[in-house]
Write a protein that holds these residues in place. Structure first.
Motif, PDB file in Angstrom:
ATOM      1  N   PHE A 171     118.025  41.105 122.764  1.00  0.00           N
ATOM      2  CA  PHE A 171     118.043  40.036 124.195  1.00  0.00           C
ATOM      3  C   PHE A 171     119.287  39.507 124.281  1.00  0.00           C
ATOM      4  O   PHE A 171     120.405  39.404 123.702  1.00  0.00           O
ATOM      5  CB  PHE A 171     117.279  39.171 123.298  1.00  0.00           C
ATOM      6  N   ILE A 190     118.445  35.898 113.594  1.00  0.00           N
ATOM      7  CA  ILE A 190     119.034  35.815 114.736  1.00  0.00           C
ATOM      8  C   ILE A 190     119.967  36.059 114.278  1.00  0.00           C
ATOM      9  O   ILE A 190     121.248  35.363 114.632  1.00  0.00           O
ATOM     10  CB  ILE A 190     118.868  34.918 115.845  1.00  0.00           C
ATOM     11  N   LEU A 238     117.272  27.062 117.566  1.00  0.00           N
ATOM     12  CA  LEU A 238     115.927  26.714 117.454  1.00  0.00           C
ATOM     13  C   LEU A 238     115.059  27.218 118.571  1.00  0.00           C
ATOM     14  O   LEU A 238     114.108  28.072 118.739  1.00  0.00           O
ATOM     15  CB  LEU A 238     115.603  25.085 116.983  1.00  0.00           C
ATOM     16  N   ARG A 239     115.370  26.818 120.060  1.00  0.00           N
ATOM     17  CA  ARG A 239     114.975  27.752 120.956  1.00  0.00           C
ATOM     18  C   ARG A 239     115.100  29.073 120.985  1.00  0.00           C
ATOM     19  O   ARG A 239     114.277  29.828 121.656  1.00  0.00           O
ATOM     20  CB  ARG A 239     116.235  27.161 122.457  1.00  0.00           C
ATOM     21  N   ASN A 240     116.480  29.484 120.579  1.00  0.00           N
ATOM     22  CA  ASN A 240     116.334  31.050 120.882  1.00  0.00           C
ATOM     23  C   ASN A 240     115.510  31.675 119.998  1.00  0.00           C
ATOM     24  O   ASN A 240     114.845  32.682 120.153  1.00  0.00           O
ATOM     25  CB  ASN A 240     118.034  31.037 120.424  1.00  0.00           C
ATOM     26  N   SER A 241     114.965  30.739 118.530  1.00  0.00           N
ATOM     27  CA  SER A 241     113.917  31.310 117.470  1.00  0.00           C
ATOM     28  C   SER A 241     112.923  32.022 118.629  1.00  0.00           C
ATOM     29  O   SER A 241     111.995  32.328 118.031  1.00  0.00           O
ATOM     30  CB  SER A 241     114.462  30.273 116.459  1.00  0.00           C
ATOM     31  N   TYR A 246     108.314  36.505 122.768  1.00  0.00           N
ATOM     32  CA  TYR A 246     108.544  37.944 122.612  1.00  0.00           C
ATOM     33  C   TYR A 246     107.795  38.491 121.637  1.00  0.00           C
ATOM     34  O   TYR A 246     107.632  39.823 122.550  1.00  0.00           O
ATOM     35  CB  TYR A 246     110.037  38.882 122.930  1.00  0.00           C
ATOM     36  N   GLU A 289     103.503  31.233 111.244  1.00  0.00           N
ATOM     37  CA  GLU A 289     103.964  30.956 112.716  1.00  0.00           C
ATOM     38  C   GLU A 289     103.709  29.521 113.341  1.00  0.00           C
ATOM     39  O   GLU A 289     104.443  28.986 114.015  1.00  0.00           O
ATOM     40  CB  GLU A 289     104.614  31.917 113.044  1.00  0.00           C
ATOM     41  N   THR A 342     115.454  33.174 127.555  1.00  0.00           N
ATOM     42  CA  THR A 342     115.630  34.173 127.156  1.00  0.00           C
ATOM     43  C   THR A 342     115.466  35.393 127.339  1.00  0.00           C
ATOM     44  O   THR A 342     113.633  35.860 128.132  1.00  0.00           O
ATOM     45  CB  THR A 342     115.366  34.378 125.482  1.00  0.00           C
ATOM     46  N   PHE A 354     104.422  26.627 112.350  1.00  0.00           N
ATOM     47  CA  PHE A 354     105.524  26.170 112.222  1.00  0.00           C
ATOM     48  C   PHE A 354     106.133  25.821 113.728  1.00  0.00           C
ATOM     49  O   PHE A 354     106.349  24.592 113.605  1.00  0.00           O
ATOM     50  CB  PHE A 354     106.612  26.963 112.136  1.00  0.00           C
ATOM     51  N   GLN A 409     104.575  38.799 122.644  1.00  0.00           N
ATOM     52  CA  GLN A 409     104.850  39.484 123.876  1.00  0.00           C
ATOM     53  C   GLN A 409     104.155  41.041 123.524  1.00  0.00           C
ATOM     54  O   GLN A 409     103.702  41.989 123.518  1.00  0.00           O
ATOM     55  CB  GLN A 409     105.768  39.726 125.037  1.00  0.00           C
ATOM     56  N   TYR A 462     110.903  30.230 110.271  1.00  0.00           N
ATOM     57  CA  TYR A 462     109.639  30.360 110.117  1.00  0.00           C
ATOM     58  C   TYR A 462     109.473  31.467 109.602  1.00  0.00           C
ATOM     59  O   TYR A 462     108.581  31.756 109.310  1.00  0.00           O
ATOM     60  CB  TYR A 462     108.906  30.118 111.756  1.00  0.00           C
ATOM     61  N   THR A 521     116.181  31.753 111.132  1.00  0.00           N
ATOM     62  CA  THR A 521     115.567  31.968 110.795  1.00  0.00           C
ATOM     63  C   THR A 521     114.111  31.015 110.018  1.00  0.00           C
ATOM     64  O   THR A 521     113.654  31.534 109.263  1.00  0.00           O
ATOM     65  CB  THR A 521     114.200  32.801 112.089  1.00  0.00           C
ATOM     66  N   ASN A 534     111.899  31.436 121.485  1.00  0.00           N
ATOM     67  CA  ASN A 534     111.413  32.422 122.803  1.00  0.00           C
ATOM     68  C   ASN A 534     111.759  33.998 121.895  1.00  0.00           C
ATOM     69  O   ASN A 534     110.744  35.021 122.677  1.00  0.00           O
ATOM     70  CB  ASN A 534     112.902  32.197 123.479  1.00  0.00           C
ATOM     71  N   ILE A 535     112.377  34.299 120.903  1.00  0.00           N
ATOM     72  CA  ILE A 535     112.341  34.987 120.324  1.00  0.00           C
ATOM     73  C   ILE A 535     111.028  35.106 119.435  1.00  0.00           C
ATOM     74  O   ILE A 535     110.292  36.554 119.548  1.00  0.00           O
ATOM     75  CB  ILE A 535     113.481  36.221 119.623  1.00  0.00           C
ATOM     76  N   TRP A 536     110.355  34.812 119.289  1.00  0.00           N
ATOM     77  CA  TRP A 536     109.098  35.047 118.406  1.00  0.00           C
ATOM     78  C   TRP A 536     107.956  34.989 119.278  1.00  0.00           C
ATOM     79  O   TRP A 536     107.528  35.609 118.761  1.00  0.00           O
ATOM     80  CB  TRP A 536     108.519  33.539 117.728  1.00  0.00           C
TER      81      TRP A 536
END
Lengths: 168, 426
Positions: A103, A44, B367-370, B376, B389, A163, B392, B379, A39, A37, B372-374
């Motif tokens: 996840f 992951i 990138l979408r996965n990253s 969360y 971030e 996700t 970014f 959250q 950023y 990742t 989504n996890i960011w």
């Protein structure tokens, strides 16, 4: 001519055996991949049910050819997910996986059908039973679906990435 | 235009004898004018979006009444309602009423109204379009005639005692009327009221809910009630929605506020700042809903788009409009991506499953996965929403979500509006 027919038959059998082997391999195994990742210099850890990990994310479009936007999404249903989890993992295993930021990442068609399920871990590499993860992935794909709402009517189907935490 | 017609034409007998405004139904009845009006009506849904159409199962074009006066043509068409309805006023309970669509063609231009004849006279009398219509009533007609525009506003209101003394009522004389739908179990719902808000001709208030069927001399449960859309009313400037739509908006807002602290805080902030918005239907929209920082309005593409999921982002835009000095109209080109991404992230940090923002464009799956996890991680712990971030992901959104791409505004590099709401909730 006869030689040609035999050759074609052999080739077909060979391809079928090959494909079958791959499907069997995928059914009780998963494709492990580390995604860096950018950023936060993290990663992951991705256990995927697919060999092709760079899936072409075709965009869903309306009748005018314009890309539609996802307005809301709902998992149908969380209760089924809980049942799948408790049928595969012990409570202790669930606690362990949960602690390791587990996840579920789904590739979903615009109709809400799940076509691929990856089990992911954010910035950690826990010890896992891959067969269990594969079973988890298979059951999610087979038993769950999403209810999606778009800003316009979808005329051409596409894929979306959704996700959610596996054990929240 | 309406005043002139109506006052002069107050009595059927007068009209018949002097012949000045002679009824000319024979010349036009069932001819091209009705077809023209019907075509215009069906082609201009917005202009003719009367709330009562939702409750009607037939527009009786076949028996349209056509009249001619000076250089104008008047067409009246009966509306047959689906269910059982009753009308109450604070003065006279349980009135009979007749409802029609009224079209006036003057100098080539068509105008439409929803017309109510309200009276204690028997229903069969009101139903007779030749006895009681816009241009003619006999001298014994006692009751009120209301003309409403498609937004539910009273355009004209007339009252006759039955002695040929028809007058246009002033606001101070207005009576509160409530139209209710009665269901088979005896419950009812107020689908519209007029003149119940202290004058002003608001025909769009509604009272959801049910109770025992009103009746008898008491005048019923719904009569003269306070408008029962308090959540909407707190942020309402002008409501261009009909009673049903306003009720839908009330429910959508209630649902949105109850979702959680973030949505409730956005609404509360708008109320605290005294922000008032227009709400209307705009069928030309491609998106289901849209906020305009110029007109301070929330538009919905159609009635079915009045939902909490569609309101969520638009109300956040209204909040951004208040939060950022000078409003967000200044960011329609440069800064558009900042405003939009902050709103998408606001939605995403409440989403389960997640996420929308990078699903809009062509971002690769990893990138979408990253992303989504960011989301969360935010959250789980809102302190994970760091500016670096955020920037970014703002850049990624700008690259891949083409519909929202623009030059980024340096002054919006931090999601300050979102952070302010988060800080209230933690």
């Amino acid at each position: 001519m006869k030689k040609h027919s035999i050759l074609i038959t052999v080739l077909l059998v060979s391809v079928t055996i090959n494909l079958y082997g791959q499907i069997q391999l995928l059914k009780d195994s998963m494709n492990r991949q580390v995604i860096k990742t950018e950023y936060n210099n993290g990663f992951i850890l991705n256990y995927s049910d697919r060999l092709n990990l760079s899936m072409d994310m075709i965009q869903a479009k309306d009748s005018q050819g314009q890309v539609v936007e996802l307005i809301s999404q709902k998992l149908k249903s969380k209760e089924i997910l809980t049942n799948i989890s408790s049928g595969i993992f012990t409570e202790e295993e669930i606690r362990y996986l949960s602690k390791n930021n587990c996840f579920i990442s789904c590739i979903v068609t615009s109709t809400g059908k799940i076509v691929s399920v990856s089990i992911q871990f954010s910035n950690c590499d826990p010890t896992v039973n891959v067969k269990q993860l594969a079973k988890f992935s298979n059951e999610i794909r087979e038993k769950l679906s999403f209810e999606l709402t778009f800003d316009r009517e979808v005329a051409r189907a596409g894929y979306f990435s959704l996700t959610f935490p596996a054990f929240r | 235009m309406l005043d002139c017609f109506f006052v002069i034409q107050s009595c059927h007998d007068d009209v018949s004898t002097d012949g000045e405004f002679d009824l000319k139904s024979g010349a036009f009845k069932q001819t091209s004018i009705v077809n023209e009006v019907q075509y215009w009506f069906e082609s201009n849904k917005d202009e003719n979006g009367f709330f009562l159409l939702d409750y009607a199962d037939q527009i009786n074009w076949k028996n349209a009444q056509v009249m001619e006066i000076d250089n104008s043509i008047v067409v009246e068409v009966k509306l047959k309602l689906k269910g059982k309805y009753r009308l109450f006023s604070e003065k006279v309970p349980d009135l009979n009423f007749e409802q029609r669509l009224l079209f006036i063609k003057q100098e080539g231009k068509l105008t439409s109204y929803l017309e109510f004849f309200i009276s204690k006279r028997e229903q069969s009398y009101l139903d007779d379009v030749e006895q009681v219509n816009y241009l003619r009533r006999d001298g014994n007609f006692a009751g009120t005639i209301l003309l409403l525009d498609s937004k539910g506003n009273i355009k004209q209101r007339y009252f006759s005692t039955g002695n040929c003394d028809e007058v246009r009522l002033k606001n101070a004389d207005e009576t509160c009327y409530e139209l209710i739908e009665i269901f088979s179990d005896g419950s009812y719902v107020v689908i519209a009221n007029w003149g119940c808000n202290g004058g002003g001709g608001d025909g769009s208030s509604t009272e959801p809910g049910s109770g025992s069927t009103p009746g008898g001399s008491a005048g019923g449960g719904g009569s003269g009630s306070v408008p029962a859309t308090p959540i909407v009313n707190n942020i309402l400037k002008t409501c261009y929605l009909n009673a049903t739509q306003k009720n839908q908006l009330e429910q959508a807002l209630a649902s949105l506020i109850s979702e959680g602290c973030l949505t409730r805080s956005v609404y509360d902030d708008l109320v605290e700042h005294g922000i008032k918005l227009d709400f209307k239907i705009n069928s030309s929209l491609t998106a289901p809903a849209s906020y305009s920082p110029v007109s301070k309005s929330v538009d919905f593409r159609s009635s079915t788009d009045i939902k909490s999921s569609n309101l969520k982002e638009e109300l956040f835009h209204a909040f951004q409009d208040v939060f950022y000095s000078g409003g967000i109209a200044q960011y329609t080109s440069t800064g558009k991506v900042n405003i939009e991404f902050e709103a998408k992230l606001y939605k995403d940090i409440m989403a389960f499953p997640c996420c929308d923002a990078l699903n809009i464009g062509t971002a690769p799956e990893s990138l979408r996965n990253s992303y989504n996890i960011w989301v969360y991680s935010i959250q789980e712990n809102s302190s994970n929403l760091s500016d670096s971030e955020y920037q970014f992901w703002l850049n990624q959104f700008n690259i891949y979500a083409a519909p929202y791409s623009s030059s980024a505004s340096p002054s919006l590099s931090s999601p300050r509006a979102l952070k302010s709401i988060i800080s209230i909730c933690h």
